[in-house]
Scaffold this motif. Structure first.
Motif, short mmCIF file in Angstrom:
data_model
loop_
_atom_site.label_atom_id
_atom_site.label_comp_id
_atom_site.label_asym_id
_atom_site.label_seq_id
_atom_site.Cartn_x
_atom_site.Cartn_y
_atom_site.Cartn_z
N LYS A 2 40.26 3.51 70.38
CA LYS A 2 41.62 2.63 70.86
C LYS A 2 42.76 3.56 71.50
O LYS A 2 43.35 3.45 72.21
N ARG A 3 42.39 4.78 71.06
CA ARG A 3 43.65 5.69 71.22
C ARG A 3 43.45 6.19 72.60
O ARG A 3 44.38 6.38 73.44
N VAL A 4 42.20 6.22 73.08
CA VAL A 4 41.74 6.71 74.59
C VAL A 4 42.40 5.29 75.39
O VAL A 4 42.90 5.67 76.27
N PHE A 6 44.63 3.34 74.59
CA PHE A 6 46.05 3.38 74.66
C PHE A 6 46.59 4.36 75.83
O PHE A 6 47.60 4.10 76.56
N LEU A 7 46.07 5.43 75.48
CA LEU A 7 46.55 6.60 76.46
C LEU A 7 46.43 6.41 77.82
O LEU A 7 47.46 6.53 78.82
N THR A 8 45.31 5.72 78.32
CA THR A 8 44.82 5.13 79.57
C THR A 8 45.95 4.48 80.09
O THR A 8 46.45 4.61 81.20
#
Length: 114
Positions: A2-4, A6-8
């Protein structure tokens, strides 16, 4: 994961915003000693000068805020033209101007009074 994701998404949004928003261009200034008039040209391209424009200008005389002006649009789609009377400016003084875009970024320039 989820973090990847979101960052993308955040990266894509920030890059797409920067395509449409940019800081003002190189500020051109000249000072006329005879009438204490500061003439300013701020290049800032826009497709619609009422939606993307130079929104704020601050003029400092020897690092002291002398003039602050807010705008709701700029002169035209290419540039903001300004004229300011600066009484009391004398040889050796420094005039600094900061221009801020309503979407993204700002730019500064300074000149010395001769």
């Amino acid at each position: 994961m989820k973090r990847v994701l979101f960052l993308t998404i955040a990266l894509i949004l920030s890059l797409s915003l920067s395509v449409y928003a940019h800081p003002p261009g190189n500020i051109e200034m000249s000072f006329n000693n005879e009438n204490n008039m500061l003439e300013v040209t701020i290049p800032h391209n826009s497709n619609d000068n009422s939606k993307h424009f130079v929104k704020n200008v601050k003029v400092y005389l020897n690092d002291s805020l002398h003039i602050e002006q807010d705008f709701i649009m700029q002169t035209n789609n290419e540039v903001q033209y300004l004229h300011y009377m600066i009484p009391g400016a004398k040889s050796g003084d420094t005039i600094r101007l900061k221009a801020e875009c309503n979407k993204f970024g700002s730019r500064e320039n300074e000149i010395n009074v001769e």
